[in-house]
Structure formats: C-alpha cells, structure tokens
Design a protein around this motif. Structure first.
Motif, short mmCIF file in Angstrom:
data_model
loop_
_atom_site.label_atom_id
_atom_site.label_comp_id
_atom_site.label_asym_id
_atom_site.label_seq_id
_atom_site.Cartn_x
_atom_site.Cartn_y
_atom_site.Cartn_z
N PRO A 163 0.83 -1.22 0.00
CA PRO A 163 0.00 0.00 0.00
C PRO A 163 0.86 1.26 0.00
O PRO A 163 1.87 1.35 0.72
N GLN A 164 0.46 2.25 -0.82
CA GLN A 164 1.17 3.52 -0.92
C GLN A 164 0.33 4.69 -0.42
O GLN A 164 0.84 5.80 -0.30
N ARG A 165 -0.92 4.44 -0.11
CA ARG A 165 -1.83 5.48 0.39
C ARG A 165 -2.64 4.88 1.54
O ARG A 165 -2.78 3.66 1.65
N PHE A 166 -3.20 5.73 2.38
CA PHE A 166 -4.01 5.24 3.49
C PHE A 166 -5.21 4.44 2.99
O PHE A 166 -5.62 3.46 3.63
N ALA A 167 -5.77 4.84 1.87
CA ALA A 167 -6.96 4.16 1.34
C ALA A 167 -6.66 2.73 0.89
O ALA A 167 -7.58 1.92 0.76
N GLU A 168 -5.39 2.41 0.64
CA GLU A 168 -5.04 1.07 0.17
C GLU A 168 -4.77 0.08 1.31
O GLU A 168 -4.56 -1.10 1.06
N LYS A 223 1.61 -2.95 9.63
CA LYS A 223 2.27 -2.03 10.57
C LYS A 223 3.35 -1.21 9.87
O LYS A 223 3.35 0.03 9.94
N THR A 224 4.28 -1.88 9.19
CA THR A 224 5.36 -1.17 8.52
C THR A 224 4.84 -0.33 7.36
O THR A 224 5.28 0.82 7.14
N SER A 225 3.89 -0.86 6.60
CA SER A 225 3.34 -0.11 5.47
C SER A 225 2.65 1.16 5.94
O SER A 225 2.80 2.24 5.33
N THR A 226 1.89 1.08 7.03
CA THR A 226 1.20 2.27 7.55
C THR A 226 2.21 3.30 8.05
O THR A 226 2.01 4.52 7.85
N ALA A 227 3.29 2.84 8.67
CA ALA A 227 4.31 3.78 9.14
C ALA A 227 4.97 4.51 7.97
O ALA A 227 5.23 5.72 8.03
N ARG A 228 5.22 3.81 6.88
CA ARG A 228 5.82 4.45 5.72
C ARG A 228 4.86 5.44 5.08
O ARG A 228 5.27 6.52 4.61
N ILE A 229 3.58 5.11 5.05
CA ILE A 229 2.60 6.05 4.49
C ILE A 229 2.52 7.30 5.35
O ILE A 229 2.41 8.43 4.83
N LEU A 230 2.59 7.15 6.67
CA LEU A 230 2.57 8.31 7.55
C LEU A 230 3.80 9.18 7.32
O LEU A 230 3.70 10.42 7.27
N ALA A 231 4.97 8.56 7.17
CA ALA A 231 6.19 9.34 6.88
C ALA A 231 6.06 10.07 5.54
O ALA A 231 6.52 11.22 5.39
N LYS A 232 5.44 9.41 4.58
CA LYS A 232 5.25 10.04 3.29
C LYS A 232 4.30 11.24 3.39
O LYS A 232 4.53 12.31 2.79
N ALA A 233 3.21 11.09 4.18
CA ALA A 233 2.24 12.17 4.32
C ALA A 233 2.82 13.36 5.08
O ALA A 233 2.49 14.52 4.79
N CYS A 243 5.00 15.21 2.50
CA CYS A 243 4.48 15.37 1.15
C CYS A 243 4.40 16.87 0.80
O CYS A 243 3.98 17.69 1.61
N GLU A 244 4.79 17.17 -0.43
CA GLU A 244 4.78 18.57 -0.88
C GLU A 244 3.43 19.00 -1.43
O GLU A 244 3.21 20.20 -1.60
N CYS A 299 0.38 12.69 -1.99
CA CYS A 299 0.13 12.75 -3.43
C CYS A 299 0.76 11.59 -4.18
O CYS A 299 0.23 11.11 -5.18
N GLY A 300 1.92 11.12 -3.74
CA GLY A 300 2.58 9.99 -4.37
C GLY A 300 3.41 10.33 -5.58
O GLY A 300 4.02 9.43 -6.18
N ILE A 301 3.47 11.62 -5.98
CA ILE A 301 4.21 11.98 -7.20
C ILE A 301 5.30 13.01 -6.93
O ILE A 301 6.12 13.27 -7.81
N CYS A 302 5.34 13.59 -5.74
CA CYS A 302 6.38 14.56 -5.45
C CYS A 302 7.69 13.83 -5.14
O CYS A 302 7.72 12.60 -4.98
N ASP A 303 8.77 14.59 -5.07
CA ASP A 303 10.09 13.98 -4.85
C ASP A 303 10.16 13.27 -3.50
O ASP A 303 10.77 12.19 -3.39
N SER A 304 9.55 13.83 -2.47
CA SER A 304 9.59 13.21 -1.15
C SER A 304 8.84 11.89 -1.15
O SER A 304 9.32 10.88 -0.60
N CYS A 305 7.65 11.86 -1.76
CA CYS A 305 6.87 10.61 -1.81
C CYS A 305 7.59 9.55 -2.62
O CYS A 305 7.61 8.36 -2.23
N ILE A 306 8.20 9.93 -3.72
CA ILE A 306 8.91 8.96 -4.55
C ILE A 306 10.14 8.41 -3.80
O ILE A 306 10.43 7.21 -3.86
N ALA A 307 10.83 9.29 -3.05
CA ALA A 307 12.00 8.83 -2.30
C ALA A 307 11.60 7.86 -1.18
O ALA A 307 12.29 6.86 -0.94
N VAL A 308 10.48 8.13 -0.50
CA VAL A 308 10.02 7.21 0.55
C VAL A 308 9.61 5.87 -0.04
O VAL A 308 9.93 4.80 0.49
#
Length: 590
Positions: free
Chosen positions: A12-17, A51-61, A64-65, A74-83
């Motif tokens: 999962p890359q977003r909370f909805a997933e 657990k780990t996937s949710t933690a990564r999504i929170l770090a991404k959010a 997020c720019e 958003c999943g498309i900014c540089d920070s989201c892509i790097a995470v």
C-alpha cells in the motif's frame, strides 16, 4: 525486469489502500489533516497486517509537498517517490532485533537532533520488543521529549514485552487480522493487477492459507501462480481431519504418512490441522471465524457434528502438546504420530470402559439392587484395564487358598486314587457369593483385588530400591474410601515401612485419581496408620539398648563387637534390601 514478490510489488502507498484497519487509517488521516500528529506511536498486531506499510505512508504524508485535503499523500512529489523507493533521508528504519544494544539507541538519539531536508524526520523501529532492557531505558528520555521535528513509530508483534514506561509515552493502536470478506476481494484484485486472473477455488485457498495475514495470503498466491494450481497439501489436511473426526486410527496414520511422503513438514501439517480443528470448534459453538470462507464454514460444521465437542477439544490439546515438543524432538513425524495414537487410544478406552463393567456378577457382590459406583477419570480407566485380565465373577482366589500347603506335595498312591476335594465351579451361576472380600465402597473406583493385581507393576515398579524392597510382597487388604490397607510380609520392619509410606501414597493417589492415605498392617493383621509410630517390640527395644550401650562403650574406649558379628549384621542388611551396595569407610580408622 527482475521478478518481485507480490506483497512487495503491491505494498500500500496510500491510506486508502490499507486493508482491514479502518480505525488506524481514520486516526492517522485526521491527525495529518488537522496537524495533530503525535511525537510517538506504537503499532501492534499479528504479522502481515500493515504495521510497517502504515508507518511508511505516515512518513510520506508528513513530508508530502502536495498533501490532499483528506490527508492522503500525493505519491508523485520527490519526497513521496524517495520514501516509496527507500532512499529518503527523512525516514530512518531500524530493525530492533539486530540493533538492540545501548550503543545503537545512543547513536540514534544523537542523530535525532540533526535536522533533515524534510519537515519531519520519522524513525521506524520494527520489532521494538526485541530491545534489551538497557536499550529500552536509554530510549525513554528521547521518546518522552523528542525534538519537535522527530516522530517515532514503534512496531511490534508482542506488545506485552514492551516496557510499560515506553507504552505510556506513545499512542497505541492495535491492528487486527483481516477477515475473509475483505481478504478475498483484495486477493482477486491483486491477481488481476498482476495479469493472472484466478478462479474462486484459488481465492478461497489463498484466503485460508493467509489466515488473516495479507502478506501470507499474497505469498500463498505467489506459490499458486508459480505451481500452476492449488497444491495437494490441502487434501492432506482434510483427510487427516476427517480421520480424526471418525476416530479412525488406521486412516489417521495413513493420512500422516501420505502427507509426509508428499513433502509436507510434520510441524506444518500439525499447525494446519490444529487451525482446522479450531475452526470446527468455533463453528460448532455457533461462532463463525471472520477469516474463514463460507464454503469452509459449511464443511467445518458438518465435521464438527461428526466429531463432537469432547473429542475436538482433546484433539486440540494433543496437537498443541505435540507442537510444543517438536522443537526438542529429533523426529517431528514420530512426535505427531505418537500424539495422535495416544489421543485415539484414549478415546477407544473411554468408549470401551462401560463395556468392561461386570454385567451380571456386580449386583451379587455389591448387594442386590445396589447401584454401581460411578466410574470416571483415570482411575476408572486403569480399573477397566486391570479388569480385562479376568472377569470379576472369575477372579481366581489367592494361590495358596484352595489347597492346604501340606497337601500339595502329596504323591502317595492313596492321594492319587482318592477323590479330589470339592472345588466350586468357575461359572458365575454355581459360584457361591464371595462375602469374605469387602465390596468397593461408593467413593472408590477400584477394588482391593484389582489394586493387588496392579500393585507390583504400577506401584512397586515406581518406588526407589529401599521402598520397593519393603513393599514388594505386600498384600492389599482393603480399599475403603481414601484409605488403602496393606499387610507386610513377616520380618519387614514396621518402623522403616512407616517412614517410607510417604513414597507410596503419591503413587497411589495418582493411580486412583484421589488423595490416598496408606495404612500398614503387620503379619498379624493389625493396621498401623502412616501417621502413628508403631509400638516397638521387645527385640527392637533390646537391640536399641544394646546399640546405645555399645556406643557408650566405644566412646569410653571399651570393647566393640567382633568382626564376625559385624559381618553378620551387614549381610542381614544386604539380604533385607536387595540391590544395596556395601561401602566400607572404616578400613583406615586405625
């Protein structure tokens, strides 16, 4: 392109997933949207629940720019892509199982004060319960008052092992197993996204193997796609469970042999069988597990009706005991087979116990019309086993009782032609009532005769050598309520037998399934309770006086007993206690 497992490819890359954790997703979304993110979170739950996937999504959010209005990255900014690629400097992941020392935690806390390129620096400590006690204490101060730009996310599968001082400094969220109603659509969607649509049978199999864990389910889907179909191990479990439900020992062992011959590990077979039996138990109690497909619920209900609740519970206990013994076992298959044979043998003994009860002769021995004493538990089973040697109505009298000892060696002509003395026929119809033998009381589950047959193999065989020598030839006189009276052979010292009776009582209590007190009788039949000191005879008194006088003479430098008398005493002791060893420690006294 190199192949990547499904659970990594479709993480999962977003909370909805995130599947099956609506309470966690809602809380984190609201915290991100309203800028109320806590400084530390503790995510606990079984493996493969996110657990780990949710933690990564929170770090991404948090970094997020272009954060959306509902708190999703958003999943498309540089920070989201790097995470997502694992190259972000704002997300530091540590495996607490390998980085569990004080030095690792001290190094992390020192670097936590450094500012990174993003707005927030997120530390993810996976399996935090593996930290040592010193490392956990070193983390407390930083966890309580971290820098303003730092967020700690602790993940664990065993929250009870995490220190209470750490739990009190975090926001705790428990992740649960995913139900079958959510797992099945997710598996089907992943298979279609991977370009390998599957049918309902595969979805049901993958959902069952996942047992609520998304990662386990996707790993099972990977296995099915690689094998080109459902493996045969499911049929092995079904055959074993059906054999256990019918209490068919031969079919049970055949199912285990076929499964192991097909390459199924004995531990894996036992775990999946225990899981299936658990499902049957819950379905039989009108509780439908959420992770179980509907088709499996129907079959589990049918097998539960055939097996019964009692046998189901005993099978779960047997498999649980076998699984606990397997890590120390050299042969896991043998451990599993032994547990299953013991289970079905106990079931057969329990089913056959009512048939072993005397059908006709019991009322004559216990009184006309008197109800039979209730038999249940291990004592009743042992009594039934002892009763299989001969029916109660055909119990043979003691060896020396029918014929006087002086008439046995008579080989004269008169004895040869003389008619034999009348002996009662063995059939129950012509045998007179045996009133000399006391009938079992209402609270006892074993008669004195049955206990006598089991005395040497099951009681004396478990005693230590000294006690075994004292009680080997003892005769069981009576078993009334919780008192067992035995008579010792002539010459056995009663005082020593009384002292050793505390070794016999625990064995009798385990054998009879009740607390038993032992009473010892001398050769004349006078009972001597274990708690009372038996009267000393004149011989023993004189012996003690002689011993004391000899000790006084020895202390005063007087004469001692001769070497021949000492050897006689030693020989008598050796004869009285078979298996004893003589150690001479007075040879160098001079």
């Amino acid at each position: 392109m190199q192949h990547q497992s499904l659970y990594r490819r479709f993480r999962p890359q977003r909370f909805a997933e995130v599947v099956g954790q609506p309470h966690l997703v809602r809380a984190l979304r609201n915290a991100v949207r309203e800028d109320r993110v806590g400084h530390a979170y503790l995510l606990s739950g079984p493996r493969g629940t996110g657990k780990t996937s949710t933690a990564r999504i929170l770090a991404k959010a948090l970094n997020c720019e272009a954060l959306t209005g509902d708190g999703e990255p958003c999943g498309i900014c540089d920070s989201c892509i790097a995470v997502a690629a694992g190259t972000s400097m704002d997300l530091i992941e540590l495996d607490a199982a390998s980085n569990n020392s004080v030095n690792h935690i001290r190094d992390m806390t020192e670097k936590a004060a450094l500012v990174s390129s993003g707005r927030r620096k997120v530390y993810l400590l996976d399996e935090v319960h593996m930290l040592s006690a010193a490392a956990s204490n070193a983390l407390l101060k930083t966890l309580e008052e971290p820098p303003s730009h730092v967020v700690f996310i602790l993940a664990t599968t065993d929250p009870n092992k995490v220190l209470p001082t750490i739990r009190s400094r975090t926001q705790q969220y428990e992740l649960s197993l995913v139900g079958a109603d959510e797992m099945a659509p997710h598996v089907r969607a992943i298979a279609e996204a991977a370009g390998a649509p599957v049918d309902d049978a595969v979805v049901d199999y993958v959902t069952e193997r996942g047992a609520g864990s998304v990662r386990d389910a996707l790993s099972a889907l990977d296995t099915v796609l690689a094998a080109g179909g459902i493996p045969d191990d499911r049929a092995d479990v079904n055959a074993l469970v059906q054999a256990l439900a019918r209490a068919d020992l031969a079919a049970t062992l055949i199912a285990v042999a076929e499964a192991t011959a097909a390459g199924v590990d004995a531990r894996d077979l036992a775990e999946r069988t225990a899981r299936r039996l658990r499902d049957m138990f819950l379905v039989g109690a009108s509780v439908e597990p959420a992770e179980l497909p509907q088709a499996d619920i129907v079959s589990a209900r049918e097998l539960s009706d055939v097996m019964g609740r009692r046998r189901n519970v005993r099978a779960l206990e047997a498999l649980g005991s076998a699984l606990a013994q397997m890590p120390q076992s050299a042969d896991r298959r043998l451990t599993l087979e032994t547990a299953l044979v013991g289970l079905l043998a106990d079931e057969a003994l329990g089913a056959g116990a009512p048939e072993a009860a005397p059908p006709a002769s019991a009322p004559a021995r216990g009184g006309a019309g008197a109800p039979a004493p209730p038999t249940a538990g291990p004592a009743a089973a042992r009594a039934a086993m002892a009763a299989t040697t001969a029916p109660p109505s055909l119990d043979a009298p003691p060896a020396a009782a029918p014929v006087p000892p002086e008439r046995q060696p008579d080989t004269s002509v008169e004895a040869a032609v003389a008619p034999a003395p009348p002996v009662a026929p063995p059939d129950a119809a012509s045998q007179p009532p045996r009133t000399a033998e006391p009938a079992p009381s209402a609270g006892s589950a074993m008669s004195a005769a049955a206990l006598q047959r089991m005395w040497e193999p099951l009681v004396v065989g478990k005693l230590r050598p000294v006690a075994a020598g004292l009680f080997r030839d003892a005769t069981v006189l009576a078993h009334e309520r919780n008192v067992v009276t035995v008579r010792l052979t002539e010459g056995v010292p009663l005082a020593q037998a009384r002292r050793r009776s505390n070794e016999v009582e625990p064995i009798l209590s385990e054998l009879l399934d009740q607390t038993v007190r032992l009473e010892v009788s001398d050769a004349g039949g006078v009972p001597v309770p274990a708690s009372a000191e038996p009267p000393q005879s004149a011989a023993s008194t004189s012996t003690e006086d002689a011993s004391s006088s000899a000790a006084q003479q020895t202390a005063a430098g007087g004469p001692t007993a001769s070497t021949a008398s000492q050897e006689d005493k030693v020989q008598r002791i050796v004869d009285r206690f078979p298996g004893s060893v003589v150690v001479r420690d007075d040879e160098s006294a001079d």
